[in-house]
Motif scaffolding. Structure first.
Motif, PDB file in Angstrom:
ATOM      1  N   TRP A   1      87.168  66.283  66.041  1.00  0.00           N
ATOM      2  CA  TRP A   1      88.566  65.880  66.069  1.00  0.00           C
ATOM      3  C   TRP A   1      89.218  66.405  67.334  1.00  0.00           C
ATOM      4  O   TRP A   1      88.888  67.480  67.827  1.00  0.00           O
ATOM      5  CB  TRP A   1      89.298  66.416  64.837  1.00  0.00           C
ATOM      6  CG  TRP A   1      88.746  65.856  63.585  1.00  0.00           C
ATOM      7  CD1 TRP A   1      89.091  64.684  63.003  1.00  0.00           C
ATOM      8  CD2 TRP A   1      87.726  66.421  62.749  1.00  0.00           C
ATOM      9  NE1 TRP A   1      88.350  64.484  61.857  1.00  0.00           N
ATOM     10  CE2 TRP A   1      87.508  65.539  61.679  1.00  0.00           C
ATOM     11  CE3 TRP A   1      86.979  67.590  62.795  1.00  0.00           C
ATOM     12  CZ2 TRP A   1      86.585  65.778  60.677  1.00  0.00           C
ATOM     13  CZ3 TRP A   1      86.052  67.833  61.808  1.00  0.00           C
ATOM     14  CH2 TRP A   1      85.866  66.931  60.759  1.00  0.00           C
ATOM     15  N   ARG A   2      90.182  65.650  67.855  1.00  0.00           N
ATOM     16  CA  ARG A   2      90.893  66.065  69.063  1.00  0.00           C
ATOM     17  C   ARG A   2      91.984  67.073  68.763  1.00  0.00           C
ATOM     18  O   ARG A   2      92.286  67.924  69.590  1.00  0.00           O
ATOM     19  CB  ARG A   2      91.488  64.846  69.767  1.00  0.00           C
ATOM     20  CG  ARG A   2      90.423  63.997  70.452  1.00  0.00           C
ATOM     21  CD  ARG A   2      91.045  62.799  71.116  1.00  0.00           C
ATOM     22  NE  ARG A   2      91.167  61.776  70.062  1.00  0.00           N
ATOM     23  CZ  ARG A   2      92.071  60.832  70.032  1.00  0.00           C
ATOM     24  NH1 ARG A   2      92.960  60.724  70.987  1.00  0.00           N
ATOM     25  NH2 ARG A   2      92.092  59.960  69.045  1.00  0.00           N
ATOM     26  N   THR A   3      92.580  66.979  67.582  1.00  0.00           N
ATOM     27  CA  THR A   3      93.670  67.890  67.238  1.00  0.00           C
ATOM     28  C   THR A   3      93.446  68.487  65.851  1.00  0.00           C
ATOM     29  O   THR A   3      92.674  67.965  65.048  1.00  0.00           O
ATOM     30  CB  THR A   3      95.036  67.162  67.229  1.00  0.00           C
ATOM     31  OG1 THR A   3      95.040  66.200  66.164  1.00  0.00           O
ATOM     32  CG2 THR A   3      95.306  66.476  68.559  1.00  0.00           C
ATOM     33  N   ARG A   4      94.168  69.558  65.598  1.00  0.00           N
ATOM     34  CA  ARG A   4      94.107  70.185  64.276  1.00  0.00           C
ATOM     35  C   ARG A   4      94.662  69.237  63.211  1.00  0.00           C
ATOM     36  O   ARG A   4      94.161  69.178  62.096  1.00  0.00           O
ATOM     37  CB  ARG A   4      94.888  71.490  64.300  1.00  0.00           C
ATOM     38  CG  ARG A   4      94.818  72.254  63.013  1.00  0.00           C
ATOM     39  CD  ARG A   4      95.639  73.531  63.089  1.00  0.00           C
ATOM     40  NE  ARG A   4      95.515  74.244  61.854  1.00  0.00           N
ATOM     41  CZ  ARG A   4      94.939  75.408  61.718  1.00  0.00           C
ATOM     42  NH1 ARG A   4      94.423  76.014  62.755  1.00  0.00           N
ATOM     43  NH2 ARG A   4      94.875  75.988  60.546  1.00  0.00           N
ATOM     44  N   ASP A   5      95.705  68.476  63.558  1.00  0.00           N
ATOM     45  CA  ASP A   5      96.282  67.515  62.606  1.00  0.00           C
ATOM     46  C   ASP A   5      95.263  66.458  62.190  1.00  0.00           C
ATOM     47  O   ASP A   5      95.201  66.082  61.020  1.00  0.00           O
ATOM     48  CB  ASP A   5      97.514  66.825  63.194  1.00  0.00           C
ATOM     49  CG  ASP A   5      98.744  67.718  63.176  1.00  0.00           C
ATOM     50  OD1 ASP A   5      98.777  68.680  62.381  1.00  0.00           O
ATOM     51  OD2 ASP A   5      99.678  67.432  63.952  1.00  0.00           O
TER      52      ASP A   5
ATOM     53  N   ALA B   1      91.773  64.397  57.948  1.00  0.00           N
ATOM     54  CA  ALA B   1      90.430  63.998  57.521  1.00  0.00           C
ATOM     55  C   ALA B   1      89.981  64.814  56.311  1.00  0.00           C
ATOM     56  O   ALA B   1      89.389  64.273  55.371  1.00  0.00           O
ATOM     57  CB  ALA B   1      89.441  64.150  58.667  1.00  0.00           C
ATOM     58  N   LEU B   2      90.265  66.110  56.319  1.00  0.00           N
ATOM     59  CA  LEU B   2      89.907  66.962  55.178  1.00  0.00           C
ATOM     60  C   LEU B   2      90.667  66.534  53.926  1.00  0.00           C
ATOM     61  O   LEU B   2      90.088  66.447  52.839  1.00  0.00           O
ATOM     62  CB  LEU B   2      90.187  68.427  55.497  1.00  0.00           C
ATOM     63  CG  LEU B   2      89.241  69.075  56.488  1.00  0.00           C
ATOM     64  CD1 LEU B   2      89.779  70.428  56.934  1.00  0.00           C
ATOM     65  CD2 LEU B   2      87.853  69.223  55.887  1.00  0.00           C
ATOM     66  N   PHE B   3      91.950  66.258  54.073  1.00  0.00           N
ATOM     67  CA  PHE B   3      92.733  65.816  52.925  1.00  0.00           C
ATOM     68  C   PHE B   3      92.196  64.494  52.374  1.00  0.00           C
ATOM     69  O   PHE B   3      92.043  64.333  51.164  1.00  0.00           O
ATOM     70  CB  PHE B   3      94.209  65.671  53.296  1.00  0.00           C
ATOM     71  CG  PHE B   3      95.049  65.176  52.157  1.00  0.00           C
ATOM     72  CD1 PHE B   3      95.448  66.045  51.163  1.00  0.00           C
ATOM     73  CD2 PHE B   3      95.411  63.847  52.078  1.00  0.00           C
ATOM     74  CE1 PHE B   3      96.210  65.595  50.092  1.00  0.00           C
ATOM     75  CE2 PHE B   3      96.173  63.380  51.015  1.00  0.00           C
ATOM     76  CZ  PHE B   3      96.580  64.256  50.025  1.00  0.00           C
ATOM     77  N   ALA B   4      91.916  63.547  53.267  1.00  0.00           N
ATOM     78  CA  ALA B   4      91.397  62.242  52.832  1.00  0.00           C
ATOM     79  C   ALA B   4      90.056  62.396  52.128  1.00  0.00           C
ATOM     80  O   ALA B   4      89.799  61.723  51.124  1.00  0.00           O
ATOM     81  CB  ALA B   4      91.262  61.304  54.029  1.00  0.00           C
ATOM     82  N   TYR B   5      89.207  63.280  52.616  1.00  0.00           N
ATOM     83  CA  TYR B   5      87.904  63.500  51.994  1.00  0.00           C
ATOM     84  C   TYR B   5      88.061  64.121  50.601  1.00  0.00           C
ATOM     85  O   TYR B   5      87.486  63.630  49.627  1.00  0.00           O
ATOM     86  CB  TYR B   5      87.046  64.412  52.872  1.00  0.00           C
ATOM     87  CG  TYR B   5      85.730  64.787  52.240  1.00  0.00           C
ATOM     88  CD1 TYR B   5      84.640  63.929  52.308  1.00  0.00           C
ATOM     89  CD2 TYR B   5      85.574  65.987  51.555  1.00  0.00           C
ATOM     90  CE1 TYR B   5      83.434  64.265  51.725  1.00  0.00           C
ATOM     91  CE2 TYR B   5      84.376  66.325  50.964  1.00  0.00           C
ATOM     92  CZ  TYR B   5      83.302  65.464  51.052  1.00  0.00           C
ATOM     93  OH  TYR B   5      82.108  65.805  50.460  1.00  0.00           O
ATOM     94  N   ILE B   6      88.852  65.165  50.508  1.00  0.00           N
ATOM     95  CA  ILE B   6      88.982  65.891  49.234  1.00  0.00           C
ATOM     96  C   ILE B   6      89.752  65.073  48.207  1.00  0.00           C
ATOM     97  O   ILE B   6      89.286  64.862  47.083  1.00  0.00           O
ATOM     98  CB  ILE B   6      89.646  67.260  49.459  1.00  0.00           C
ATOM     99  CG1 ILE B   6      88.733  68.155  50.291  1.00  0.00           C
ATOM    100  CG2 ILE B   6      89.984  67.925  48.126  1.00  0.00           C
ATOM    101  CD1 ILE B   6      89.400  69.417  50.795  1.00  0.00           C
ATOM    102  N   ASP B   7      90.917  64.585  48.581  1.00  0.00           N
ATOM    103  CA  ASP B   7      91.762  63.892  47.608  1.00  0.00           C
ATOM    104  C   ASP B   7      91.396  62.425  47.448  1.00  0.00           C
ATOM    105  O   ASP B   7      91.516  61.867  46.362  1.00  0.00           O
ATOM    106  CB  ASP B   7      93.232  64.016  48.011  1.00  0.00           C
ATOM    107  CG  ASP B   7      94.154  63.656  46.870  1.00  0.00           C
ATOM    108  OD1 ASP B   7      93.990  64.220  45.772  1.00  0.00           O
ATOM    109  OD2 ASP B   7      95.026  62.792  47.073  1.00  0.00           O
TER     110      ASP B   7
END
Length: 83
Positions: A30-34, A39-45
């Motif tokens: 990823w280019r940014t922390r956001d 991506a983490l939120f989309a994967y988990i939720d």
């Protein structure tokens, strides 16, 4: 969950983080922390908690299991007409 101090407390989270790293983190950058957080939120939720199949749910996803609980298929509709 185990009692305080035994290994059962960490085993589930270690398994989750291993899966997360294998399926998401190690496959892209990823280019940014956001971008990473989204991506983490989309994967988990969006996938891990709702769509991944689980053995204890009869190899169905939580969404499929919940839908079948709220809208069960009548026995006559689910049986085949085998002569």
């Amino acid at each position: 969950m185990g009692s305080v101090g035994d290994s059962y407390d960490n085993a589930l989270m270690e398994n989750f983080f291993s899966t997360l790293k294998t399926e998401l983190v190690y496959r892209r950058a990823w280019r940014t922390r956001d971008e990473a957080e989204n991506a983490l939120f989309a994967y988990i939720d969006g996938w891990y908690n709702s769509q991944r199949i689980q053995k204890k749910l009869g190899w169905r996803s939580p969404d499929e299991f919940e839908a079948s609980y709220h809208h069960p298929v009548p026995a006559s509709a689910s049986s085949s007409n085998v002569g």
